[in-house]
Design a protein around this motif. Structure first.
Motif, mmCIF file in Angstrom:
data_model
loop_
_atom_site.group_PDB
_atom_site.id
_atom_site.type_symbol
_atom_site.label_atom_id
_atom_site.label_comp_id
_atom_site.label_asym_id
_atom_site.label_seq_id
_atom_site.Cartn_x
_atom_site.Cartn_y
_atom_site.Cartn_z
ATOM 1 N N GLY A 11 6.569 85.073 -88.725
ATOM 2 C CA GLY A 11 7.766 84.924 -89.538
ATOM 3 C C GLY A 11 8.345 83.531 -89.453
ATOM 4 O O GLY A 11 8.713 82.948 -90.471
ATOM 5 N N ASP A 12 8.405 83.004 -88.254
ATOM 6 C CA ASP A 12 8.918 81.643 -88.089
ATOM 7 C C ASP A 12 8.049 80.642 -88.817
ATOM 8 O O ASP A 12 8.552 79.723 -89.459
ATOM 9 N N LEU A 13 6.747 80.829 -88.707
ATOM 10 C CA LEU A 13 5.832 79.903 -89.354
ATOM 11 C C LEU A 13 6.009 79.946 -90.866
ATOM 12 O O LEU A 13 6.059 78.905 -91.515
ATOM 13 N N VAL A 14 6.113 81.141 -91.428
ATOM 14 C CA VAL A 14 6.314 81.254 -92.865
ATOM 15 C C VAL A 14 7.575 80.512 -93.271
ATOM 16 O O VAL A 14 7.583 79.746 -94.232
ATOM 17 N N GLU A 15 8.637 80.724 -92.516
ATOM 18 C CA GLU A 15 9.890 80.047 -92.829
ATOM 19 C C GLU A 15 9.723 78.533 -92.748
ATOM 20 O O GLU A 15 10.206 77.798 -93.615
ATOM 21 N N PHE A 16 9.030 78.097 -91.720
ATOM 22 C CA PHE A 16 8.780 76.672 -91.549
ATOM 23 C C PHE A 16 8.087 76.079 -92.770
ATOM 24 O O PHE A 16 8.526 75.073 -93.326
ATOM 25 N N PHE A 17 7.033 76.738 -93.220
ATOM 26 C CA PHE A 17 6.293 76.223 -94.369
ATOM 27 C C PHE A 17 7.115 76.332 -95.652
ATOM 28 O O PHE A 17 7.111 75.430 -96.477
ATOM 29 N N LYS A 18 7.821 77.434 -95.795
ATOM 30 C CA LYS A 18 8.610 77.623 -97.008
ATOM 31 C C LYS A 18 9.679 76.524 -97.114
ATOM 32 O O LYS A 18 9.939 75.999 -98.186
ATOM 33 N N VAL A 19 10.272 76.217 -95.991
ATOM 34 C CA VAL A 19 11.321 75.202 -95.980
ATOM 35 C C VAL A 19 10.766 73.840 -96.397
ATOM 36 O O VAL A 19 11.386 73.113 -97.165
ATOM 37 N N LEU A 20 9.580 73.523 -95.922
ATOM 38 C CA LEU A 20 8.994 72.224 -96.246
ATOM 39 C C LEU A 20 8.248 72.233 -97.575
ATOM 40 O O LEU A 20 7.864 71.159 -98.066
ATOM 41 N N GLY A 21 8.079 73.406 -98.166
ATOM 42 C CA GLY A 21 7.338 73.510 -99.416
ATOM 43 C C GLY A 21 8.218 73.342 -100.632
ATOM 44 O O GLY A 21 8.056 74.034 -101.622
ATOM 45 N N GLU A 22 9.159 72.438 -100.549
ATOM 46 C CA GLU A 22 10.067 72.169 -101.675
ATOM 47 C C GLU A 22 10.246 70.658 -101.732
ATOM 48 O O GLU A 22 10.613 70.046 -100.728
ATOM 49 N N PRO A 23 9.980 70.060 -102.888
ATOM 50 C CA PRO A 23 9.928 68.588 -102.983
ATOM 51 C C PRO A 23 11.138 67.888 -102.386
ATOM 52 O O PRO A 23 10.980 66.990 -101.551
ATOM 53 N N ASN A 24 12.335 68.307 -102.793
ATOM 54 C CA ASN A 24 13.513 67.584 -102.317
ATOM 55 C C ASN A 24 13.712 67.732 -100.813
ATOM 56 O O ASN A 24 14.137 66.783 -100.141
ATOM 57 N N ARG A 25 13.410 68.912 -100.289
ATOM 58 C CA ARG A 25 13.569 69.080 -98.843
ATOM 59 C C ARG A 25 12.579 68.219 -98.085
ATOM 60 O O ARG A 25 12.912 67.618 -97.060
ATOM 61 N N LEU A 26 11.359 68.138 -98.598
ATOM 62 C CA LEU A 26 10.365 67.308 -97.915
ATOM 63 C C LEU A 26 10.766 65.839 -97.989
ATOM 64 O O LEU A 26 10.597 65.086 -97.023
ATOM 65 N N ARG A 27 11.340 65.431 -99.123
ATOM 66 C CA ARG A 27 11.784 64.042 -99.242
ATOM 67 C C ARG A 27 12.938 63.781 -98.283
ATOM 68 O O ARG A 27 13.043 62.705 -97.692
ATOM 69 N N ILE A 28 13.802 64.784 -98.119
ATOM 70 C CA ILE A 28 14.902 64.634 -97.166
ATOM 71 C C ILE A 28 14.358 64.417 -95.760
ATOM 72 O O ILE A 28 14.790 63.526 -95.024
ATOM 73 N N VAL A 29 13.384 65.231 -95.395
ATOM 74 C CA VAL A 29 12.782 65.086 -94.064
ATOM 75 C C VAL A 29 12.182 63.694 -93.914
ATOM 76 O O VAL A 29 12.330 63.045 -92.873
ATOM 77 N N GLY A 30 11.508 63.235 -94.969
ATOM 78 C CA GLY A 30 10.924 61.904 -94.909
ATOM 79 C C GLY A 30 11.973 60.827 -94.707
ATOM 80 O O GLY A 30 11.795 59.901 -93.918
ATOM 81 N N LEU A 31 13.089 60.955 -95.423
ATOM 82 C CA LEU A 31 14.160 59.959 -95.300
ATOM 83 C C LEU A 31 14.793 60.014 -93.915
ATOM 84 O O LEU A 31 15.020 58.980 -93.273
ATOM 85 N N LEU A 32 15.084 61.229 -93.466
ATOM 86 C CA LEU A 32 15.734 61.363 -92.159
ATOM 87 C C LEU A 32 14.813 60.934 -91.024
ATOM 88 O O LEU A 32 15.286 60.665 -89.911
ATOM 89 N N GLY A 33 13.520 60.881 -91.312
ATOM 90 C CA GLY A 33 12.597 60.407 -90.281
ATOM 91 C C GLY A 33 12.782 58.933 -89.986
ATOM 92 O O GLY A 33 12.375 58.441 -88.935
ATOM 93 N N GLN A 34 13.427 58.224 -90.936
ATOM 94 C CA GLN A 34 13.619 56.784 -90.748
ATOM 95 C C GLN A 34 14.976 56.463 -90.144
ATOM 96 O O GLN A 34 15.091 55.614 -89.273
ATOM 97 N N ARG A 35 16.012 57.139 -90.627
ATOM 98 C CA ARG A 35 17.326 56.943 -90.051
ATOM 99 C C ARG A 35 18.226 58.109 -90.464
ATOM 100 O O ARG A 35 17.832 58.942 -91.278
ATOM 101 N N ALA A 36 19.445 58.145 -89.927
ATOM 102 C CA ALA A 36 20.367 59.214 -90.285
ATOM 103 C C ALA A 36 20.989 58.931 -91.651
ATOM 104 O O ALA A 36 21.177 57.781 -92.033
ATOM 105 N N TYR A 37 21.299 59.997 -92.390
ATOM 106 C CA TYR A 37 21.907 59.886 -93.712
ATOM 107 C C TYR A 37 23.124 60.808 -93.802
ATOM 108 O O TYR A 37 23.174 61.844 -93.150
ATOM 109 N N THR A 38 24.066 60.422 -94.638
ATOM 110 C CA THR A 38 25.143 61.348 -94.990
ATOM 111 C C THR A 38 24.702 62.165 -96.193
ATOM 112 O O THR A 38 23.721 61.834 -96.866
#
Lengths: 192, 192
Positions: free
Chosen positions: B8-35
């Motif tokens: 269940g956790d794994l499914v949630e993990f993939f589902k969360v990252l399986g959305e373009p804007n969320r993945l882009r958010i993760v990519g951005l936050l990987g570089q620095r913090a954002y508001t």
DNA sequence: GAACTATTTCTATATTAGTCGAATTAATTC
DNA sequence: GAATTAATTCGACTAATATAGAAATAGTTC
């Protein structure tokens, strides 16, 4: 950047695995090959549904089929899985690389000399050119468009060096950060 | 199994990252913090949408927020990411472990002696008990309820040893596989 | 080649979820 | 404490998709 193509692939990869039945299929195929009907009865869904899921998994390169007598035997393509996982791991470890990427040889050499492996500043070089490398090194910890209290600035800077007061003043003196007269708020100066 | 919780956790993990804007958010936050607003203008969507996505990412443990003056600064929780990636890698390498898990010490020792690191059979032991260990070692490559041509059986067995003919006959003689009289079809015998 | 079988494709439906705009909440500034 | 600002929550709409069942396809057996 050709990074956008990768982003699309990554989204597809996650979306494909972000569905309970598809993830269960991957888990089952990780152990041995299955036919469509075997998967259907195991998962308790219709064969057409399984076929649909397998088609998506195949399009993402995660499974492959081979014809076997009557049946279509599906098996896992472990290469694709481990490849994606490795890419994930690479992104998840931006301790140094994230900031140090795109730096010149000169900058890298300066950082190697004056910072520890976890990014702390060991000493401050005399030459201004090298000195600025270190200031730019701490800068990414501050976001554009955010006003920081002096206390918070010190907290952030303490990650790099114990002498936060001098470090803070230098950032202002060299034009990387600005400071409000009254409330004592700091913010990052836009580069350009 | 408590494995179901993980699924269940794994499914949630993939589902969360399986959305373009969320993945882009993760990519951005990987570089620095954002508001929130910074992310909204960068992605070109409304602030409420970003807030919604951040809530999901936070629920999955991928991001965390800290209050900063007016703003809520979101940053990436790299621990969760790398942890999931490692789990993925572990699942993607079932070369040996998948079959060898749940084996007795005796079986493990026999396999260590008579097979190479990639699973090929180096030699066949004399004692029947050890011999059967090797036959069961190759068995998972065949699926229940599937009829194989002799040619296909040999193809599969060639992964383990060059002498596919003897290996194939042994599997039948020791009752692990059965063979049809006429068409020369083989299938795996149900254990019991 | 006729009968049979597993799989795929097609069609329709119902649920999920991303998006926006408005209203509300929480926190800071003067 | 009033005003300001960012963030969140709420309500409504729309798009995407998981699913089942029927029909079509491809391959196998005798």
């Amino acid at each position: 950047m050709d990074n956008n193509q990768h982003v699309g692939d990554l989204v597809e990869f996650f979306k494909v695995l972000g569905e309970p039945n598809r993830l269960r299929i991957v888990g089952l195929l990780g152990q041995r090959a299955y036919t469509v009907e075997q998967l259907a009865v195991t998962l308790g869904v219709g064969a057409s549904t399984v076929s649909h899921h397998l088609a998506r998994l195949a399009r993402a390169g995660l499974v492959a089929a081979r014809s076997e007598s009557y049946y279509n035997l599906y098996s896992l393509q472990t290469n694709a899985l481990s490849g994606m996982a490795k890419e994930l791991l690479a992104q998840a470890q931006p301790a140094r690389p994230a900031h140090e990427q795109g730096l010149s040889d000169f900058d890298r050499k300066v950082l190697a000399t004056f910072t520890t492996s976890d990014g702390r500043i060991k000493a401050f070089p005399m030459q201004e050119r090298k000195f600025r490398v270190l200031l730019r090194h701490v800068l990414p910890s501050f976001s554009h468009g955010v006003r920081y209290t002096e206390k918070r600035v010190n907290e952030i800077l303490s990650k790099y060096n114990d002498d936060t007061a001098r470090l803070r003043r230098w950032l202002v003196d060299f034009g990387y950060m600005a400071r409000e007269g009254g409330g004592g708020k700091y913010w990052r100066v836009d580069e350009g």
